[in-house]
Motif scaffolding. Structure first.
Motif, PDB file in Angstrom:
ATOM      1  N   ALA A  28       3.100  -4.422  -8.610  1.00 38.11           N
ATOM      2  CA  ALA A  28       4.559  -4.545  -8.483  1.00 38.11           C
ATOM      3  C   ALA A  28       5.040  -3.991  -7.156  1.00 38.11           C
ATOM      4  N   GLU A  29       4.469  -2.854  -6.742  1.00 42.24           N
ATOM      5  CA  GLU A  29       4.851  -2.257  -5.455  1.00 42.24           C
ATOM      6  C   GLU A  29       4.488  -3.187  -4.296  1.00 42.24           C
ATOM      7  N   LEU A  30       3.282  -3.729  -4.328  1.00 41.19           N
ATOM      8  CA  LEU A  30       2.846  -4.638  -3.262  1.00 41.19           C
ATOM      9  C   LEU A  30       3.682  -5.909  -3.234  1.00 41.19           C
ATOM     10  N   PRO A  63      14.741  -2.287 -10.551  1.00 42.89           N
ATOM     11  CA  PRO A  63      15.903  -3.176 -10.431  1.00 42.89           C
ATOM     12  C   PRO A  63      15.814  -4.145  -9.259  1.00 42.89           C
ATOM     13  N   VAL A  64      15.249  -3.721  -8.140  1.00 39.49           N
ATOM     14  CA  VAL A  64      15.158  -4.609  -6.969  1.00 39.49           C
ATOM     15  C   VAL A  64      14.213  -5.767  -7.269  1.00 39.49           C
ATOM     16  N   LEU A  65      13.058  -5.454  -7.841  1.00 49.61           N
ATOM     17  CA  LEU A  65      12.098  -6.505  -8.181  1.00 49.61           C
ATOM     18  C   LEU A  65      12.690  -7.450  -9.228  1.00 49.61           C
ATOM     19  N   ASN A  66      13.453  -6.875 -10.165  1.00 47.51           N
ATOM     20  CA  ASN A  66      14.089  -7.668 -11.215  1.00 47.51           C
ATOM     21  C   ASN A  66      15.091  -8.669 -10.649  1.00 47.51           C
ATOM     22  N   ASP A 107      12.237   0.079  -1.087  1.00 46.67           N
ATOM     23  CA  ASP A 107      13.130   0.044   0.067  1.00 46.67           C
ATOM     24  C   ASP A 107      14.532   0.473  -0.368  1.00 46.67           C
ATOM     25  N   GLU A 108      14.967   1.619   0.133  1.00 46.05           N
ATOM     26  CA  GLU A 108      16.291   2.162  -0.217  1.00 46.05           C
ATOM     27  C   GLU A 108      17.409   1.174   0.104  1.00 46.05           C
ATOM     28  N   LEU A 114      21.911  -3.874  -4.007  1.00 50.59           N
ATOM     29  CA  LEU A 114      21.784  -4.442  -5.352  1.00 50.59           C
ATOM     30  C   LEU A 114      23.080  -5.073  -5.877  1.00 50.59           C
ATOM     31  N   PRO A 115      24.255  -4.417  -5.739  1.00 52.77           N
ATOM     32  CA  PRO A 115      25.486  -5.053  -6.240  1.00 52.77           C
ATOM     33  C   PRO A 115      25.734  -6.417  -5.588  1.00 52.77           C
TER      34      PRO A 115
END
Length: 199
Positions: A28-30, A63-66, A107-108, A114-115
């Motif tokens: 998931a990280e990669l 959440p970002v990957l989602n 990644d911050e 995200l919004p």
């Protein structure tokens, strides 16, 4: 596609090995790290295969990957599952600040946008469903939420808004806003999107 694998073959191989070894957190990280390059080079089919190989529980704290899973489904012409993925990502926006540290992302900046990302994909869903009013509403929301130099969100939102205006016969504004969106995407190097958009 072959150029992408030549340049990033080691990343694709590392993802494959992590998935084969069932090291899903590492995979998931990669995958999340590879996402910007995959998105730019239009490797949605490969990206979707990788995401579908991950168990659902991996996405609960990502959440970002989602949100990008939702976008990848949309880009592959699949509406099923998109809204639930967006809801899962959106849940983190309502999480109190002191509990947001449970979110996992690489990644911050992607987490902070995200919004805007959620609103952008909501605009895309609305457009796909022929809902012009909500397309405009969500696209304008993205433009308000994202920074002016965020070429991806500004470009996508302007393009969606331009298409919605065109659908509602506001051709002059549609042309200006859509062109503005294409200029943002061109700056990012999304050439295939710009060519497709021009067609």
């Amino acid at each position: 596609a072959s150029e992408w694998y030549e340049q990033n073959g080691s990343v694709a191989e590392a993802i494959h090995h992590a998935l084969t070894a069932r090291d899903f957190d590492r995979a998931a990280e990669l995958i999340e790290r590879a996402m910007p390059t995959m998105r730019q080079s239009r490797q949605e089919a490969t990206f979707l295969r990788w995401l579908q190989a991950l168990p659902d529980e991996v996405f609960q704290h990502r959440p970002v990957l989602n949100v990008h899973y939702a976008g990848t489904l949309l880009l592959n012409g699949q509406l099923d599952g998109v809204e639930s993925r967006l809801r899962d990502a959106e849940r983190w926006l309502a999480t109190p600040e002191d509990r947001r540290d449970r979110a996992v992302f690489v990644d911050e900046e992607e987490f902070q946008r995200l919004p805007g990302s959620v609103a952008m994909y909501q605009a895309a869903i609305a457009l796909a469903q022929g809902d012009v009013v909500n397309t405009m509403k969500h696209a304008r929301q993205v433009l308000e939420l994202s920074r002016e130099n965020d070429d991806f969100l500004q470009g996508a939102a302007s393009s969606l808004l331009g298409l919605a205006l065109w659908t509602s016969s506001d051709l002059e504004n549609a042309y200006q806003i859509y062109s503005h969106g294409m200029a943002h995407l061109q700056r990012m190097g999304f050439i295939s999107d710009v060519i497709g958009g021009s067609v």
